[in-house]
Enzyme design. Structure first.
Site, PDB file in Angstrom:
ATOM      1  N   ARG A 102       0.885  -1.184   0.000  1.00  0.00           N
ATOM      2  CA  ARG A 102       0.000   0.000   0.000  1.00  0.00           C
ATOM      3  C   ARG A 102       0.913   1.221   0.000  1.00  0.00           C
ATOM      4  NH1 ARG A 102      -5.358   1.519   3.421  1.00  0.00           N
ATOM      5  NH2 ARG A 102      -6.160   0.046   1.890  1.00  0.00           N
ATOM      6  N   HIS A 129      -7.354   0.747  -6.558  1.00  0.00           N
ATOM      7  CA  HIS A 129      -7.617  -0.094  -5.381  1.00  0.00           C
ATOM      8  C   HIS A 129      -8.299  -1.382  -5.877  1.00  0.00           C
ATOM      9  CE1 HIS A 129      -7.907  -1.238  -1.342  1.00  0.00           C
ATOM     10  NE2 HIS A 129      -8.751  -0.352  -0.851  1.00  0.00           N
ATOM     11  N   GLN A 132     -10.287  -3.807  -3.508  1.00  0.00           N
ATOM     12  CA  GLN A 132     -11.594  -3.285  -3.110  1.00  0.00           C
ATOM     13  C   GLN A 132     -12.631  -3.562  -4.196  1.00  0.00           C
ATOM     14  OE1 GLN A 132     -12.412  -1.510  -0.102  1.00  0.00           O
ATOM     15  NE2 GLN A 132     -14.408  -2.048  -0.912  1.00  0.00           N
ATOM     16  N   ASP A 224     -17.285   7.340  -1.640  1.00  0.00           N
ATOM     17  CA  ASP A 224     -16.019   7.219  -0.897  1.00  0.00           C
ATOM     18  C   ASP A 224     -15.677   8.600  -0.345  1.00  0.00           C
ATOM     19  OD1 ASP A 224     -13.559   6.370   0.083  1.00  0.00           O
ATOM     20  OD2 ASP A 224     -12.535   6.439  -1.860  1.00  0.00           O
ATOM     21  N   CYS A 264     -16.556   1.952   0.544  1.00  0.00           N
ATOM     22  CA  CYS A 264     -15.406   1.072   0.815  1.00  0.00           C
ATOM     23  C   CYS A 264     -14.943   1.162   2.263  1.00  0.00           C
ATOM     24  CB  CYS A 264     -14.262   1.414  -0.133  1.00  0.00           C
ATOM     25  SG  CYS A 264     -13.714   3.119   0.035  1.00  0.00           S
ATOM     26  N   ARG A 292     -14.049  -8.483   1.607  1.00  0.00           N
ATOM     27  CA  ARG A 292     -12.624  -8.288   1.309  1.00  0.00           C
ATOM     28  C   ARG A 292     -11.853  -9.559   1.663  1.00  0.00           C
ATOM     29  NH1 ARG A 292     -10.521  -3.115   1.273  1.00  0.00           N
ATOM     30  NH2 ARG A 292      -8.681  -4.228   0.522  1.00  0.00           N
TER      31      ARG A 292
HETATM   32  N1   CP Z   1     -11.388  -0.040   2.260  1.00  0.00           N
HETATM   33  C1   CP Z   1     -10.119  -0.144   2.672  1.00  0.00           C
HETATM   34  O1   CP Z   1      -9.188  -0.420   1.894  1.00  0.00           O
HETATM   35  O2   CP Z   1      -9.962   0.020   4.008  1.00  0.00           O
HETATM   36  P1   CP Z   1      -8.592   0.157   4.794  1.00  0.00           P
HETATM   37  O3   CP Z   1      -7.983   1.489   4.435  1.00  0.00           O
HETATM   38  O4   CP Z   1      -8.982   0.071   6.231  1.00  0.00           O
HETATM   39  O5   CP Z   1      -7.679  -0.969   4.386  1.00  0.00           O
HETATM   40  N1  NVA Z   2      -9.943   6.786  -1.449  1.00  0.00           N
HETATM   41  C1  NVA Z   2      -9.597   6.360  -0.121  1.00  0.00           C
HETATM   42  C2  NVA Z   2      -9.850   4.892   0.039  1.00  0.00           C
HETATM   43  C3  NVA Z   2      -9.523   4.322   1.390  1.00  0.00           C
HETATM   44  C4  NVA Z   2      -9.721   2.850   1.460  1.00  0.00           C
HETATM   45  C5  NVA Z   2      -8.132   6.700   0.144  1.00  0.00           C
HETATM   46  O1  NVA Z   2      -7.305   6.502  -0.748  1.00  0.00           O
HETATM   47  O2  NVA Z   2      -7.842   7.169   1.235  1.00  0.00           O
END
Ligand code: CP
Ligand code: NVA
Length: 305
Positions: A102, A129, A132, A224, A264, A292
């Site tokens: 990540r 993502h 997701q 989101d 999400c 997930r």
């Molecule tokens: N939706 C999602 O990816 O959540 P986290 O940021 O908690 O991993």
């Molecule tokens: N768009 C958000 C998604 C979090 C899971 C971010 O990148 O923070």
């Protein structure tokens, strides 16, 4: 399929296969039928941004498949002191069997994948993502029975989650409409490529400024956060820009009565979604979060077995 960096890199058949396998794995877990197909395998997890769902569902998922996880905090690795991604990726490839990353810029996961001989899984970048999106369409299929011909409306920021949703809707024959404020629309190249996939599936992609029009007759309403991780400084400015792009009762009325409400998570109640809609009867948000686990177990099985 060596890596999972974007949805676009998957074929429609590979997505279908992951969804089928996810359903089998979910059923097995509910029946407490445990086998250990990934016994002896290790998943590395390198997170440069916070995470609850991605981190915990991957960690629990690999344990349920008989393997183990190692969390690799940036501050504990030599990468924090300047060791290159190229060297780190090559060394880790000698010890572990796959890695979830990540990070910020999408090109960072591409760099990992370019140097690692093990599968690299994108656990979220600024642009994509994919994990997701797999859980999202799995949830929709579970609730609605099939995907083709449904209409999904995404309200808010044309961000990483929106990009992966566009790509997966195009590959699975779901019509997607996006309502985003001017200047916050999804990436043009991602939309252009997805339109080609959508044509093959007989579905459509529409970018519409008016959220109520976009939500008209929708089977799924999705939102989101307005400011993603890394955009914290823009939060105040975005509150004003996005104020008409909230998933609330009025918007829900524009959709079909049995429309699914999805997010999400994490959510900012009172910003992109109201408390009553998040907690309302149309919401499938917590099933979506659970899924997930099941879809990522399928991804790990396909990449690591
Ligand atoms: N939706 C999602 O990816 O959540 P986290 O940021 O908690 O991993
Ligand atoms: N768009 C958000 C998604 C979090 C899971 C971010 O990148 O923070």
């Amino acid at each position: 399929m060596k890596d999972l960096l974007t949805i676009n890199a998957l074929t429609a058949e590979e997505i279908e296969d992951i969804l089928t396998l996810s359903a089998e794995l979910k059923k097995k877990q509910k029946n407490r039928q445990m086998d250990c197909p990934l016994i002896g395998r290790t998943l590395g997890m390198f997170f440069e941004k916070p995470s609850t769902r991605t981190r915990v569902s991957f960690e629990v998922g690999i344990y349920q498949l008989g393997g183990q996880a190692i969390v690799l905090p940036v501050s504990d690795l030599q990468i924090g002191r300047g060791e290159t991604i190229a060297d780190t990726a090559r060394v880790l490839s000698r010890y572990i069997d796959a890695i979830v990353i990540r990070t910020f810029e999408h090109k960072i996961v591409e760099e990992w994948a370019g140097h690692a001989s093990i599968p690299v899984i994108n656990g979220l970048t600024d642009m994509h993502h994919p994990c997701q999106a797999l859980a999202d369409v799995f949830t929709i299929k579970e609730k609605k029975g099939s995907l083709k011909g449904l209409k999904l409306t995404y309200i808010g920021d044309g961000n990483n989650v929106a990009h992966s949703l566009i790509e997966i809707c195009a590959k699975t024959g779901v019509d997607i409409s996006l309502a985003c404020p001017k200047g916050y629309e999804p990436d043009k190249k991602i939309v252009k490529d997805a339109i080609e996939d959508a044509k093959r599936q007989g579905s459509s992609i529409n970018i519409i400024a008016d959220p109520i029009k976009a939500a008209n007759n929708a089977d799924i309403l999705y939102t989101d956060v307005w400011a993603s991780m890394g955009q914290e400084k823009e939060h105040k400015k975005r509150l004003k820009i996005f104020k008409d792009y909230q998933l609330n009762k009025k918007l829900l009325k524009s959709a079909k009565p049995d429309a699914l409400v999805m997010h999400c998570l994490p959510a900012h109640r009172g910003e992109e979604i109201t408390e009553e809609v998040l907690e309302g009867t149309n919401s499938v948000i917590f099933d979506q979060a659970e899924n997930r686990l099941h879809t990522q177990k399928a991804v790990m099985l396909r990449l690591m077995k």
